[in-house]
Design a protein around this motif. Structure first.
Motif, PDB file in Angstrom:
ATOM      1  N   ILE A 122       0.888  -1.163   0.000  1.00  0.00           N
ATOM      2  CA  ILE A 122       0.000   0.000   0.000  1.00  0.00           C
ATOM      3  C   ILE A 122       0.924   1.211   0.000  1.00  0.00           C
ATOM      4  O   ILE A 122       1.517   1.560   1.025  1.00  0.00           O
ATOM      5  CB  ILE A 122      -0.935   0.003   1.238  1.00  0.00           C
ATOM      6  CG1 ILE A 122      -1.778  -1.271   1.258  1.00  0.00           C
ATOM      7  CG2 ILE A 122      -1.815   1.252   1.230  1.00  0.00           C
ATOM      8  CD1 ILE A 122      -2.541  -1.480   2.551  1.00  0.00           C
ATOM      9  N   ASP A 124       0.620   4.508  -0.442  1.00  0.00           N
ATOM     10  CA  ASP A 124       0.299   5.768   0.209  1.00  0.00           C
ATOM     11  C   ASP A 124       0.343   5.604   1.731  1.00  0.00           C
ATOM     12  O   ASP A 124      -0.482   4.882   2.298  1.00  0.00           O
ATOM     13  CB  ASP A 124      -1.087   6.227  -0.245  1.00  0.00           C
ATOM     14  CG  ASP A 124      -1.513   7.550   0.367  1.00  0.00           C
ATOM     15  OD1 ASP A 124      -0.683   8.206   1.043  1.00  0.00           O
ATOM     16  OD2 ASP A 124      -2.681   7.943   0.162  1.00  0.00           O
ATOM     17  N   GLU A 127      -2.935   6.089   3.448  1.00  0.00           N
ATOM     18  CA  GLU A 127      -3.873   4.971   3.331  1.00  0.00           C
ATOM     19  C   GLU A 127      -3.517   3.855   4.306  1.00  0.00           C
ATOM     20  O   GLU A 127      -4.391   3.282   4.958  1.00  0.00           O
ATOM     21  CB  GLU A 127      -3.904   4.424   1.899  1.00  0.00           C
ATOM     22  CG  GLU A 127      -4.919   3.328   1.730  1.00  0.00           C
ATOM     23  CD  GLU A 127      -4.976   2.763   0.317  1.00  0.00           C
ATOM     24  OE1 GLU A 127      -5.601   1.693   0.150  1.00  0.00           O
ATOM     25  OE2 GLU A 127      -4.402   3.354  -0.608  1.00  0.00           O
ATOM     26  N   ARG A 131      -5.946   2.542   7.329  1.00  0.00           N
ATOM     27  CA  ARG A 131      -6.341   1.147   7.533  1.00  0.00           C
ATOM     28  C   ARG A 131      -6.014   0.693   8.956  1.00  0.00           C
ATOM     29  O   ARG A 131      -6.816   0.014   9.594  1.00  0.00           O
ATOM     30  CB  ARG A 131      -5.665   0.236   6.517  1.00  0.00           C
ATOM     31  CG  ARG A 131      -6.251   0.393   5.130  1.00  0.00           C
ATOM     32  CD  ARG A 131      -5.451  -0.396   4.107  1.00  0.00           C
ATOM     33  NE  ARG A 131      -5.879  -0.038   2.774  1.00  0.00           N
ATOM     34  CZ  ARG A 131      -6.672  -0.786   2.012  1.00  0.00           C
ATOM     35  NH1 ARG A 131      -7.094  -1.951   2.460  1.00  0.00           N
ATOM     36  NH2 ARG A 131      -7.024  -0.379   0.818  1.00  0.00           N
TER      37      ARG A 131
END
Length: 179
Positions: A122, A124, A127, A131
């Motif tokens: 992932i 970014d 992000e 999460r």
């Protein structure tokens, strides 16, 4: 791969005026502990205080370990679903690949489990942080993740850890189980 950072302890310590250093590890096997100690001792040479090592037992009586036999992949998936649906509280499902993290999270979601995935792919950072935050604040109940997830997670209601894929070593398994 965190251990290479120990190579910078000496430089950082000198830059900060030679303060005391505390190096901690929760589950490192003896060989790794000796390596850390050797590197930290070299980085703190000439320190006023001697190096002190404190070891504690790794017994974790609050953990219950169980193996579930599965004849094939379908049976293994069914067992994962049963655990995630039956257990209260939050859970982490460790897998060995990014693709498996994503596919298992989708499978769990399709069966009504508030699940998501987490892995180093992932790109970014915002992000990834979102999460993890969703998991920490119970918006996500089950996180399916590679070992990129879990270091520093302090969540009191984690009730199950599933190793869907085998850990790289017994030490890694125990460390992941204790998260």
């Amino acid at each position: 791969d965190f251990r290479p950072d120990y190579l910078y302890v000496g430089w950082a310590r000198q830059a900060l005026g030679s303060p005391p250093v505390l190096a901690m590890t929760a589950t490192a096997p003896p060989r790794i502990r000796e390596d850390i100690l050797r590197r930290v001792a070299a980085a703190t040479a000439g320190a006023a205080a001697p190096t002190v090592v404190i070891e504690a037992d790794v017994d974790r009586p609050n953990l219950y370990l169980e193996a579930i036999r599965a004849a094939d992949q379908d049976e293994k998936l069914q067992a994962l679903l049963r655990v995630c649906l039956a257990e209260d509280g939050s859970g982490i499902v460790y897998v060995s690949s990014r693709a498996r993290a994503e596919s298992l999270a989708e499978l769990l979601k399709s069966h009504g489990v508030r699940a998501d995935y987490y892995h180093a792919g992932i790109a970014d950072p915002a992000e990834r942080a979102a999460r993890q935050d969703a998991f920490m604040t119970d918006k996500t109940r089950v996180i399916v993740a590679t070992i990129a997830f879990g270091m520093g997670v302090d969540k009191p209601d984690i009730r199950f850890i599933v190793h869907f894929d085998p850990s790289a070593s017994l030490e890694a398994y125990y460390q992941e189980a204790g998260r």
